[in-house]
Scaffold this active site. Structure first.
Site, mmCIF file in Angstrom:
data_model
loop_
_atom_site.group_PDB
_atom_site.id
_atom_site.type_symbol
_atom_site.label_atom_id
_atom_site.label_comp_id
_atom_site.label_asym_id
_atom_site.label_seq_id
_atom_site.Cartn_x
_atom_site.Cartn_y
_atom_site.Cartn_z
ATOM 1 N N SER A 6 -5.628 -1.089 -12.948
ATOM 2 C CA SER A 6 -6.179 0.248 -13.227
ATOM 3 C C SER A 6 -5.130 1.343 -13.346
ATOM 4 O O SER A 6 -5.476 2.489 -13.652
ATOM 5 C CB SER A 6 -7.212 0.632 -12.157
ATOM 6 O OG SER A 6 -8.436 -0.002 -12.419
ATOM 7 N N LYS A 27 -5.326 3.369 -16.465
ATOM 8 C CA LYS A 27 -6.128 4.580 -16.679
ATOM 9 C C LYS A 27 -5.272 5.830 -16.846
ATOM 10 O O LYS A 27 -5.753 6.845 -17.343
ATOM 11 C CB LYS A 27 -7.131 4.746 -15.534
ATOM 12 C CG LYS A 27 -8.219 3.662 -15.516
ATOM 13 C CD LYS A 27 -9.225 3.878 -14.395
ATOM 14 C CE LYS A 27 -10.379 2.889 -14.466
ATOM 15 N NZ LYS A 27 -10.028 1.528 -14.020
ATOM 16 N N SER A 34 -11.749 5.490 -10.004
ATOM 17 C CA SER A 34 -11.340 4.418 -10.911
ATOM 18 C C SER A 34 -12.547 3.722 -11.535
ATOM 19 O O SER A 34 -12.536 2.513 -11.770
ATOM 20 C CB SER A 34 -10.475 3.379 -10.171
ATOM 21 O OG SER A 34 -9.705 2.628 -11.081
#
Length: 453
Positions: free
Chosen positions: A67, A70, A131
């Protein structure tokens, strides 16, 4: 490659506490003078303004980023908003894809109702704080129409930022196998995003310098998604190093965690103390037994921050208004004055290690040759504050250790004129020409006469 079960379910405070401390308490003693033998596949630490690398371990190896991906989605969204292509009040309508992925509670998600509309602002907060994966995909679709088209933008932006050692296959950082068959067109069914620690740090560097407002959201420890509705979701930030959370560390206000089977426990952190901001990246952090955990990634990050804050400081090595000795003026042609003063505009600050002598950096005046005539003169008229070059601070040995060579501009200060010079009128120019002629004639006569005796 170490692998561990993905831990992305919504947890209560007690369970989160247990997960964090379960594999060994997060105990941390500051030993700032050295980096301890923490277990990571790769790590890097840099100062966020200049891009100076303070520590690097295996920083150029391509690894899973989970993640931390992102950060690229955040960058592209914030860029689209800055360009007026998207606004915070725009509404996104949930599709079958984002609905189905949002219902998977084994992933980090906030629930989205099929066909319902959500503002870009609330989806962005869910992505940055919690997230949330489906919310991230929704933002990608908002920017580019489809996630597949957004992935193209991600790779194009990565090339533009010269990240190197990267490949983006989706907007969220999930493994494509977790996307219910909705993985972006043109990508493999079990592919996952990869970058090096250096590339990840460079992405964070550009995100923080181009869109520092991201910290306003990444620093939020807790927030409720859709508060007051039956879909209300308590979002506790996965960055446990934020103030009030269980692994809090002074100065931390971002940036992005990541966890998948492939990537392990990863984290890009940032913290600021006494006017100096650091960026760290740790990839696949484990304990001494090779087991990944929240404690391992945040403990390794704290170790890096202790080292950076304990051993380095920002120091001014060139003040504003500096002039190089003997080069404080430039000759002027065809002006009412025959010279003009020049000086630097901004101070130059660098990160120095404790005990390092600032005198290692030597100033060098570099003039813009395109502004000078063949005699090295400026041509009037000249405005006050006109840029004529720069003063470059050259490090001893020519090495400074930037994240990449493009960041060497932090060792430069523009040089400008300190006054204005008007162009001389035709009469003054004519008299100078006549004077020059007779002066030259007199010199010739004197030389000739000398030759007679």
């Amino acid at each position: 490659m170490f692998k561990t079960k993905v831990l992305r379910k919504v947890t209560t405070g007690a369970l989160a506490f247990g997960l964090f401390f379960g594999s060994g308490a997060f105990t941390h003693e500051a030993k700032a003078n050295v980096i301890q033998n923490f277990e990571v596949d790769a790590a890097i630490l840099l100062e966020a303004e200049t891009g100076k690398v303070l520590y690097a371990e295996n920083a150029d190896t391509q690894l899973g980023v989970a993640s931390m991906t992102k950060m690229m989605t955040e960058y592209l969204l914030l860029e689209a908003i800055a360009n007026g292509e998207v606004s915070w009040d725009d509404q996104y309508t949930v599709t079958d894809k984002t609905y189905e992925i949002s219902q998977d509670t084994s992933l980090s998600n906030v629930p989205l109702r099929n066909g319902e509309q959500y503002s870009i602002q609330e989806l962005y907060e869910a992505m940055v704080i919690y997230s949330a994966n489906a919310a991230t995909i929704a933002l990608a679709e908002t920017v580019a129409g489809t996630e597949g088209e957004f992935v193209k933008l991600m790779n194009e932006k990565a090339a533009e930022l010269e990240l190197e050692d990267y490949n983006f296959v989706n907007s969220s950082g999930l493994n494509n196998s977790d996307m219910k068959g909705y993985h972006p067109e043109g990508t493999g069914a079990d592919e996952e995003n990869v970058m090096s620690a250096r590339g990840t740090a460079k992405l964070a560097y550009h995100l923080l310098n181009d869109f520092p407002e991201v910290l306003e959201t990444s620093s939020i420890p807790k927030k409720v998604f859709r508060e007051g509705t039956e879909d209300a979701t308590n979002m506790s930030n996965w960055n446990f190093m934020l103030p009030t959370l269980i692994g809090e560390y002074e100065g931390v206000d971002g940036l992005k965690t990541g966890t998948t089977d492939f990537a392990g426990y990863t984290f890009t952190g940032t913290a600021e103390r006494d006017g100096m901001r650091l960026i760290s990246v740790v990839m696949n952090a484990t304990d001494e037994n090779g087991v990944g955990s929240y404690a391992a990634r945040f403990g390794a990050t704290a170790e890096l921050f202790d080292y950076g804050f304990g051993n380095f400081s920002m120091q001014e090595i060139l003040p504003a208004g500096y002039t190089v000795e003997g080069e404080d003026t430039l000759a002027v042609d065809k002006g009412t004055e025959d010279s003009v003063g020049i000086e630097s505009t901004e101070p130059v600050q660098v990160i120095l290690e404790n005990g390092q002598d600032p005198a290692e950096f030597m100033p060098e005046l570099v003039l813009d040759e395109s502004l000078l005539n063949e005699d090295g003169e400026l041509t009037a008229p000249i405005e006050e504050g006109a840029q004529v070059g720069s003063i470059n601070m050259a490090a001893a040995g020519g090495e400074y250790g930037f994240l990449d060579d493009s960041m060497a501009s932090s060792l430069e200060s523009e040089v400008v004129t300190t006054g204005s010079v008007e162009k001389a009128n035709w009469f003054i120019l004519s008299m100078r020409a006549v004077g020059g002629f007779f002066g030259g004639l007199w010199d010739t006569i004197v030389t000739t006469v000398k030759g007679w005796f």
